[in-house]
Design a protein around this motif. Structure first.
Motif, PDB file in Angstrom:
ATOM      1  N   PHE A  31       0.815  -1.222   0.000  1.00  0.00           N
ATOM      2  CA  PHE A  31       0.000   0.000   0.000  1.00  0.00           C
ATOM      3  C   PHE A  31       0.847   1.270   0.000  1.00  0.00           C
ATOM      4  CE2 PHE A  31      -2.986  -3.210   1.654  1.00  0.00           C
ATOM      5  CZ  PHE A  31      -3.948  -3.090   0.664  1.00  0.00           C
ATOM      6  N   ASN A  32       2.050   1.171  -0.578  1.00  0.00           N
ATOM      7  CA  ASN A  32       2.911   2.326  -0.858  1.00  0.00           C
ATOM      8  C   ASN A  32       3.374   3.094   0.372  1.00  0.00           C
ATOM      9  OD1 ASN A  32       2.450   1.732  -3.575  1.00  0.00           O
ATOM     10  ND2 ASN A  32       0.653   3.044  -3.644  1.00  0.00           N
ATOM     11  N   GLY A  33       3.603   2.423   1.463  1.00  0.00           N
ATOM     12  CA  GLY A  33       3.992   3.146   2.665  1.00  0.00           C
ATOM     13  C   GLY A  33       5.445   3.031   3.062  1.00  0.00           C
ATOM     14  N   GLN A  34       6.272   2.340   2.255  1.00  0.00           N
ATOM     15  CA  GLN A  34       7.635   2.134   2.736  1.00  0.00           C
ATOM     16  C   GLN A  34       8.686   2.853   1.902  1.00  0.00           C
ATOM     17  OE1 GLN A  34       8.823  -1.877   3.576  1.00  0.00           O
ATOM     18  NE2 GLN A  34      10.574  -1.176   4.718  1.00  0.00           N
ATOM     19  N   PHE A  35       8.638   2.756   0.597  1.00  0.00           N
ATOM     20  CA  PHE A  35       9.697   3.314  -0.234  1.00  0.00           C
ATOM     21  C   PHE A  35       9.262   4.636  -0.859  1.00  0.00           C
ATOM     22  CE2 PHE A  35      10.371  -1.397  -0.659  1.00  0.00           C
ATOM     23  CZ  PHE A  35      11.456  -1.447   0.202  1.00  0.00           C
ATOM     24  N   ALA A  40       6.687  10.305  -6.779  1.00  0.00           N
ATOM     25  CA  ALA A  40       6.247  10.822  -5.478  1.00  0.00           C
ATOM     26  C   ALA A  40       7.421  10.879  -4.493  1.00  0.00           C
ATOM     27  CB  ALA A  40       5.130   9.941  -4.921  1.00  0.00           C
ATOM     28  N   ILE A  41       8.604  11.164  -5.018  1.00  0.00           N
ATOM     29  CA  ILE A  41       9.786  11.270  -4.158  1.00  0.00           C
ATOM     30  C   ILE A  41       9.690  12.586  -3.394  1.00  0.00           C
ATOM     31  CG2 ILE A  41      12.309  11.423  -4.137  1.00  0.00           C
ATOM     32  CD1 ILE A  41      12.253   9.808  -6.776  1.00  0.00           C
ATOM     33  N   PRO A  42       9.903  12.558  -2.077  1.00  0.00           N
ATOM     34  CA  PRO A  42       9.847  13.804  -1.309  1.00  0.00           C
ATOM     35  C   PRO A  42      10.784  14.863  -1.911  1.00  0.00           C
ATOM     36  CG  PRO A  42      10.029  11.923   0.167  1.00  0.00           C
ATOM     37  CD  PRO A  42      10.205  11.404  -1.233  1.00  0.00           C
ATOM     38  N   GLU A  43      10.314  16.097  -1.971  1.00  0.00           N
ATOM     39  CA  GLU A  43      11.062  17.168  -2.645  1.00  0.00           C
ATOM     40  C   GLU A  43      12.461  17.346  -2.079  1.00  0.00           C
ATOM     41  OE1 GLU A  43      10.779  21.896  -3.736  1.00  0.00           O
ATOM     42  OE2 GLU A  43       9.009  20.882  -2.962  1.00  0.00           O
ATOM     43  N   THR A  61      14.794   5.143  -2.881  1.00  0.00           N
ATOM     44  CA  THR A  61      14.349   5.615  -4.189  1.00  0.00           C
ATOM     45  C   THR A  61      14.446   4.486  -5.218  1.00  0.00           C
ATOM     46  OG1 THR A  61      15.084   7.848  -3.641  1.00  0.00           O
ATOM     47  CG2 THR A  61      14.704   7.378  -5.962  1.00  0.00           C
ATOM     48  N   PHE A  62      15.551   3.739  -5.175  1.00  0.00           N
ATOM     49  CA  PHE A  62      15.736   2.616  -6.098  1.00  0.00           C
ATOM     50  C   PHE A  62      14.636   1.582  -5.907  1.00  0.00           C
ATOM     51  CE2 PHE A  62      17.426  -1.695  -6.694  1.00  0.00           C
ATOM     52  CZ  PHE A  62      17.673  -1.664  -8.049  1.00  0.00           C
ATOM     53  N   PHE A  63      14.399   1.148  -4.668  1.00  0.00           N
ATOM     54  CA  PHE A  63      13.380   0.126  -4.422  1.00  0.00           C
ATOM     55  C   PHE A  63      11.983   0.637  -4.773  1.00  0.00           C
ATOM     56  CE2 PHE A  63      16.527  -1.634  -1.243  1.00  0.00           C
ATOM     57  CZ  PHE A  63      16.887  -2.705  -2.034  1.00  0.00           C
ATOM     58  N   GLY A  64      11.753   1.921  -4.621  1.00  0.00           N
ATOM     59  CA  GLY A  64      10.443   2.482  -4.921  1.00  0.00           C
ATOM     60  C   GLY A  64      10.190   2.713  -6.395  1.00  0.00           C
ATOM     61  N   HIS A  65      11.195   2.521  -7.208  1.00  0.00           N
ATOM     62  CA  HIS A  65      11.074   2.805  -8.637  1.00  0.00           C
ATOM     63  C   HIS A  65      10.187   1.802  -9.370  1.00  0.00           C
ATOM     64  CE1 HIS A  65      12.363   4.845 -12.267  1.00  0.00           C
ATOM     65  NE2 HIS A  65      12.547   3.654 -12.830  1.00  0.00           N
ATOM     66  N   SER A  66      10.096   0.570  -8.879  1.00  0.00           N
ATOM     67  CA  SER A  66       9.335  -0.468  -9.570  1.00  0.00           C
ATOM     68  C   SER A  66       8.190  -0.971  -8.706  1.00  0.00           C
ATOM     69  CB  SER A  66      10.261  -1.646  -9.927  1.00  0.00           C
ATOM     70  OG  SER A  66       9.497  -2.747 -10.356  1.00  0.00           O
ATOM     71  N   LYS A  67       6.970  -0.690  -9.118  1.00  0.00           N
ATOM     72  CA  LYS A  67       5.794  -1.157  -8.371  1.00  0.00           C
ATOM     73  C   LYS A  67       5.734  -2.684  -8.364  1.00  0.00           C
ATOM     74  CE  LYS A  67       1.978  -0.619  -6.087  1.00  0.00           C
ATOM     75  NZ  LYS A  67       2.018  -0.306  -4.676  1.00  0.00           N
ATOM     76  N   ILE A  73       7.927  -8.306  -3.340  1.00  0.00           N
ATOM     77  CA  ILE A  73       8.542  -8.423  -2.012  1.00  0.00           C
ATOM     78  C   ILE A  73       7.475  -8.341  -0.922  1.00  0.00           C
ATOM     79  CG2 ILE A  73      10.131  -7.332  -0.372  1.00  0.00           C
ATOM     80  CD1 ILE A  73      11.491  -8.899  -2.627  1.00  0.00           C
ATOM     81  N   GLY A  74       6.569  -7.383  -1.041  1.00  0.00           N
ATOM     82  CA  GLY A  74       5.533  -7.210  -0.019  1.00  0.00           C
ATOM     83  C   GLY A  74       4.631  -8.429   0.106  1.00  0.00           C
ATOM     84  N   LEU A  75       4.152  -8.948  -1.022  1.00  0.00           N
ATOM     85  CA  LEU A  75       3.268 -10.123  -0.982  1.00  0.00           C
ATOM     86  C   LEU A  75       4.019 -11.375  -0.542  1.00  0.00           C
ATOM     87  CD1 LEU A  75       1.097  -9.435  -4.167  1.00  0.00           C
ATOM     88  CD2 LEU A  75       0.439  -9.151  -1.756  1.00  0.00           C
ATOM     89  N   SER A  76       5.306 -11.472  -0.892  1.00  0.00           N
ATOM     90  CA  SER A  76       6.113 -12.604  -0.422  1.00  0.00           C
ATOM     91  C   SER A  76       6.266 -12.557   1.096  1.00  0.00           C
ATOM     92  CB  SER A  76       7.494 -12.591  -1.088  1.00  0.00           C
ATOM     93  OG  SER A  76       7.379 -12.788  -2.474  1.00  0.00           O
ATOM     94  N   GLN A  77       6.470 -11.358   1.637  1.00  0.00           N
ATOM     95  CA  GLN A  77       6.565 -11.214   3.095  1.00  0.00           C
ATOM     96  C   GLN A  77       5.253 -11.636   3.759  1.00  0.00           C
ATOM     97  OE1 GLN A  77       8.297  -7.059   3.068  1.00  0.00           O
ATOM     98  NE2 GLN A  77       9.068  -7.807   5.017  1.00  0.00           N
TER      99      GLN A  77
END
Length: 190
Positions: A31-35, A40-43, A61-67, A73-77
């Protein structure tokens, strides 16, 4: 003396802790809360030149680049955590979580993630290893079943030579399939 009821209760508490925490982290990814998500990178992070950014911000930033990667990773966890909680599937769940946690520990250590997060990942890994220790007899039996070679009939030297040549011929076919597949798809960035 070892108290089996206490150990069983403690194991349930440990597995519940791992399940809740890793499900929470996994859902945070889903749900987009970690990377730092692409677009949507903070300014305050986006304005820093790439060569001057911190390791932590670079990793997030790298990990957040690919949905797709985040979802994987999230669903595997989440799947591993739920399977780890269920008694019949705890070894499968733990086996899913081990490489994920090892990767998290390596990233946390080398990219300067907070020591508290590193400790938590190590704690979850240690928890899984402890549960595996409790199930060492079942794990040993399973590993033996997986690793012990089947008994084969004695082959003559001629049969062994034919088998080796067959393996080498099939290796050549597999090698060429990969080689031509690479040529077909190429190495250009997508």
């Amino acid at each position: 003396m070892r108290n089996p009821k206490f150990i069983n209760t403690l194991e349930w508490a440990v597995r519940l802790n791992v399940c809740i925490k890793l499900t929470t982290y996994g859902m945070g990814k889903v749900f987009n809360g970690q990377f730092y998500l692409k677009g949507a990178i903070p300014e305050e992070i986006a304005i820093v030149p790439l060569g001057e950014t911190t390791s932590y911000n670079l990793a997030w930033t790298f990990f957040g680049h690919s949905k797709g990667y985040i979802l994987f990773i999230g669903l595997s966890q989440v799947a591993g955590a739920i399977l780890f909680l269920i008694p019949r599937t705890k070894l499968i769940g733990g086996s899913i979580l081990l490489p994920i946690l090892l990767n998290i520990i390596v990233v946390d250590y080398f990219y300067g993630v907070a020591y508290g997060a590193l400790f938590s990942a190590c704690f979850y890994l240690g928890s899984i290893i402890w549960v595996f220790w409790l199930e060492r007899q079942r794990l040993s039996t399973a590993l033996q079943a997986l690793l012990v070679a089947r008994r084969k009939k004695k082959r003559t030297l001629q049969h062994q030579l034919i088998w080796v040549l067959g393996v080498l011929a099939l290796f050549g076919v597999v090698f060429l399939m990969e080689f031509y597949g690479i040529g077909l798809f190429g190495y250009q960035d997508r």
